[in-house]
Design an enzyme around this catalytic site. Structure first.
Site, PDB file in Angstrom:
ATOM      1  CB  SER A 105      -9.005 -10.633   1.918  1.00  0.00           C
ATOM      2  OG  SER A 105      -9.001  -9.464   1.156  1.00  0.00           O
ATOM      3  CE1 TYR A 158      -1.214  -6.275   1.815  1.00  0.00           C
ATOM      4  CE2 TYR A 158      -2.983  -4.714   2.282  1.00  0.00           C
ATOM      5  CZ  TYR A 158      -2.305  -5.885   2.578  1.00  0.00           C
ATOM      6  OH  TYR A 158      -2.725  -6.675   3.616  1.00  0.00           O
ATOM      7  CE  LYS A 211      -3.735  -9.277   1.610  1.00  0.00           C
ATOM      8  NZ  LYS A 211      -3.547 -10.679   2.075  1.00  0.00           N
TER       9      LYS A 211
END
Length: 279
Positions: free
Chosen positions: A135, A149, A153
């Site tokens: 991650s 983004y 994650k």
């Protein structure tokens, strides 16, 4: 007993190669996937038949199945899956190009699911295995300019937690890894990635984000090989951690964010508890 690794995202100078080298240093065998396998030919040659480099476009589900099959045929199975491949785009929540946003989810999230689902049947049949999902600190602490983004994650964090409990009874362990700023080639791309922001009010913020990454390129404090070795050490602990934050600055940022979140949640406990039917 040697383990057989399947690692995605093999590019010289990134975490994929670092994970492979750390595993090879322990005597294990490695399948490393790459979109440009020719770049890894000289590197792989020094390890002989202990390394197999497989060309793979991760967003192609059929290629994923073929790559996993090739790995299982070569080494007889996969003991450790490292979902390392990913990429970061930056932009505002309001105006980031939708095609870039969706491409990021395809690579950072859906491709991880595709590889995991392809590897799990073999692990279940053998009754053991490890899945390591790389991650990011951004998966626990979101930041302006990197909201999408971070969203990819955060999604990895969620499925990792659920998967861990789903497969524990089959002897499979699952670990989330959250690197901070590591000295990989990922930051170099920002130098050639100008701000493409159609809404002027966000432009300065994104210029600052880009400049920070360009300035940090090549001087990031994190050592990818040390990070990979820390992951292997975590896997050997009994019990192993559920997640492992890598790097000093990342560790501090995550601890600070979680402590602040807990303080705020507790500050509004009365309101939270007022939402139930009276008893």
């Amino acid at each position: 007993m040697t383990r057989r690794w399947f690692i995605t995202g093999g590019t010289p100078g990134n975490f994929g190669v670092a994970f492979a080298e750390a595993a090879l240093d322990t005597g294990d065998r490695v399948v490393l996937t790459s979109r440009r396998p020719q770049e890894l030919a000289a590197w792989a040659g020094q390890y002989g038949d202990r390394v197999l480099v497989v060309p793979l476009e991760l967003t192609d589900a059929a290629q994923v199945q073929r790559a996993v099959q090739a790995a299982e045929e070569r080494f007889g199975g996969i003991d450790v899956l490292v979902n390392n491949a990913g990429r970061g785009w930056y932009g505002s929540i309001e105006a980031m190009d939708e095609s870039a946003m969706r491409a990021m989810f395809e690579l950072n999230f859906f491709a991880v699911l595709s590889v995991t689902r392809a590897v799990l049947p073999g692990m279940r049949a053998r009754g053991n295995g490890w899945i390591v999902n790389v991650s990011s600190v951004a998966g626990l602490v979101s930041a302006p300019g990197f909201g999408y983004y971070s969203a990819t994650k955060f999604a990895i964090e969620a499925v990792t937690d659920a998967l861990r409990d789903e497969v524990a009874a089959q002897g499979i362990s699952v670990l989330a890894v959250e690197p901070g700023a590591f000295r990989t080639n990922a930051y170099a791309a920002f130098a050639n990635q100008p701000v493409a922001e159609p809404i002027p009010v966000y432009h300065d913020m994104l210029e600052q984000v880009r400049a920070a990454f360009v300035e940090m390129n090549g001087v990031q404090p994190g050592d990818p090989l040390r990070g990979a070795r820390a992951v292997i050490a975590a896997m050997a602990q009994d019990p192993p951690p559920r997640r492992l934050v890598l790097g000093n600055s990342g560790y501090d940022a995550v601890v600070d964010a979680l402590e602040q979140a807990l303080t705020e949640i507790r500050a509004h406990e009365t309101l939270s508890r007022s939402a139930d039917f009276p008893t």
